[in-house]
Design an enzyme around this catalytic site. Structure first.
Site, PDB file in Angstrom:
ATOM      1  N   SER A   1     -19.909  11.694   5.084  1.00  0.00           N
ATOM      2  CA  SER A   1     -20.528  12.797   4.371  1.00  0.00           C
ATOM      3  C   SER A   1     -21.921  12.412   3.906  1.00  0.00           C
ATOM      4  O   SER A   1     -22.404  11.317   4.207  1.00  0.00           O
ATOM      5  CB  SER A   1     -19.641  13.204   3.184  1.00  0.00           C
ATOM      6  OG  SER A   1     -20.033  14.460   2.677  1.00  0.00           O
ATOM      7  N   ASN A   2     -22.568  13.320   3.197  1.00  0.00           N
ATOM      8  CA  ASN A   2     -23.894  13.084   2.631  1.00  0.00           C
ATOM      9  C   ASN A   2     -23.824  13.176   1.123  1.00  0.00           C
ATOM     10  O   ASN A   2     -22.991  13.912   0.600  1.00  0.00           O
ATOM     11  CB  ASN A   2     -24.860  14.172   3.106  1.00  0.00           C
ATOM     12  CG  ASN A   2     -25.527  13.840   4.416  1.00  0.00           C
ATOM     13  OD1 ASN A   2     -25.383  12.750   4.942  1.00  0.00           O
ATOM     14  ND2 ASN A   2     -26.260  14.793   4.938  1.00  0.00           N
ATOM     15  N   ARG A   3     -24.711  12.516   0.437  1.00  0.00           N
ATOM     16  CA  ARG A   3     -24.799  12.692  -1.015  1.00  0.00           C
ATOM     17  C   ARG A   3     -25.384  14.062  -1.299  1.00  0.00           C
ATOM     18  O   ARG A   3     -26.493  14.354  -0.896  1.00  0.00           O
ATOM     19  CB  ARG A   3     -25.744  11.647  -1.604  1.00  0.00           C
ATOM     20  CG  ARG A   3     -25.061  10.365  -1.990  1.00  0.00           C
ATOM     21  CD  ARG A   3     -26.051   9.417  -2.622  1.00  0.00           C
ATOM     22  NE  ARG A   3     -26.315   9.727  -4.021  1.00  0.00           N
ATOM     23  CZ  ARG A   3     -27.192   9.057  -4.764  1.00  0.00           C
ATOM     24  NH1 ARG A   3     -27.886   8.072  -4.221  1.00  0.00           N
ATOM     25  NH2 ARG A   3     -27.368   9.365  -6.022  1.00  0.00           N
TER      26      ARG A   3
ATOM     27  N   VAL B   1     -26.516  18.566   5.553  1.00  0.00           N
ATOM     28  CA  VAL B   1     -25.596  18.592   6.693  1.00  0.00           C
ATOM     29  C   VAL B   1     -25.522  17.210   7.334  1.00  0.00           C
ATOM     30  O   VAL B   1     -26.558  16.572   7.542  1.00  0.00           O
ATOM     31  CB  VAL B   1     -26.090  19.614   7.747  1.00  0.00           C
ATOM     32  CG1 VAL B   1     -25.070  19.771   8.858  1.00  0.00           C
ATOM     33  CG2 VAL B   1     -26.394  20.963   7.108  1.00  0.00           C
TER      34      VAL B   1
END
Ligand code: CTP
Ligand code: CA
Length: 224
Positions: free
Chosen positions: A33-35, A101
Site C-alpha cells: 500500500s501507500n502512506r 494509488v
C-alpha cells in the site's frame, strides 16, 4: 438564514474525487500500500460540496467518515479505483485525482496464505492502471486535476506530470518529515499551463477550500 462557508462556485456541477491509498494483495492477509490518510481528498470532497457541487468520493481504505452530502464509493485496489472512476466520468464535470494509488501489484497473488520458509522471498510485481492517464485519453474528458507528492524537484516533476497526463491543473506538495502524509496541515504549489500559485501551510480543510476556488475559476474560464 444559514451562513455560507463558501460561495456556490460549483452549483449544478458534478465533481469526482479519488482519495486514500489502495491495497494490492500478495495473499489473503497481506498487501502492498501507500502512506495516505485520505484527509486531503476528503477535505476536497467537503469543500466541493460546500461550493454547491454534486460530489462523488471514490475512496480507498481510510478511517474517515464521508462528508455530509457526499456520495462515497469504497474500493480497495488500483484496478477497482480505476473501474469505479471510469464508469462515472461521462457524468463528471471536474475530476480530482487525490488518491495515493499503488503503482505496482503482485503479478500472481497467492490464493492461500503464504507460509514462511527459511529463505528470503522475492516478489514479482506488475504495473497497475493509471486512472488519470486513462481518463485523459477520453474524447469528452472532464476538467482534470491531479496531485503530485514529491521528495525532490517538486515543480519540475509536477509540471512533467501536468503535461504527460494531459491535466488542466496539478497540486504539488513536498514529502518531508511532518509534512504531507497523515498530518492535518499541508502546503501546496498549484501549477497549470502558463501559471502557478502557492497555497501556504494551513489546515487541510482551508487548503481544500482555496484549491476548490482556484479549480472553479479555471474550470469556468475554460468552460465559457
Ligand atoms: N494516479 C492515478 N493512478 C495511478 C497512479 C497515479 O490516477 N495508478 C494519479 C494520482 O492520484 C495523482 C497523479 O496520478 O493525481 C500523480 O500520482 P503520482 O504517484 O505522483 O505520479 P505517477 O505518475 O504515479 O509517478 P511516480 O509515482 O513515478 O512519481
Ligand atoms: Ca505513483
Amino acid at each position: 438564514a444559514a451562513r455560507r462557508l463558501t460561495e456556490p462556485y460549483l452549483a449544478g456541477r458534478s465533481v469526482l474525487v479519488t482519495a486514500g491509498p489502495t491495497r494490492e494483495y500478495l495473499d489473503p492477509v497481506r498487501f502492498l500500500s501507500n502512506r495516505s490518510s485520505g484527509k486531503m481528498g476528503y477535505a476536497l470532497a467537503a469543500a466541493a460540496a460546500e461550493a454547491g457541487a454534486e460530489v462523488t468520493l471514490i475512496s480507498g481504505p481510510v478511517t474517515l467518515e464521508p462528508p455530509p452530502g457526499v456520495q462515497q464509493v469504497q474500493v480497495e485496489s488500483a484496478q477497482q479505483m480505476c473501474d469505479a472512476t471510469l464508469t462515472r466520468t461521462a457524468a463528471t464535470d471536474i475530476f480530482i485525482g487525490c488518491a495515493a494509488v499503488a503503482d505496482y501489484r503482485p503479478t500472481r497473488p497467492a490464493a492461500q496464505k503464504i507460509k514462511k520458509g527459511s529463505q528470503g522471498l522475492a516478489l514479482e510485481l506488475e504495473r497497475t492502471p493509471d486512472t488519470l492517464e486513462q481518463i485523459s485519453k477520453l474524447a469528452d474528458k472532464p476538467f482534470m486535476v491531479g496531485f503530485a507528492a514529491e521528495t525532490e524537484h517538486l515543480e519540475t516533476n509536477a509540471r512533467h506530470k501536468l503535461n504527460s497526463k494531459g491535466l488542466d491543473m496539478i497540486a504539488a506538495n513536498w514529502i518531508k518529515a511532518g509534512r504531507g502524509f497523515e498530518v492535518d496541515d499541508n502546503a501546496l504549489t498549484v501549477l497549470w499551463h502558463g501559471g502557478k500559485v502557492e497555497l501556504p501551510m494551513a489546515p487541510k480543510i482551508y487548503l481544500a477550500r482555496g484549491l476548490i476556488k482556484l479549480i472553479a475559476e479555471h474550470y469556468h474560464a475554460k468552460d465559457s
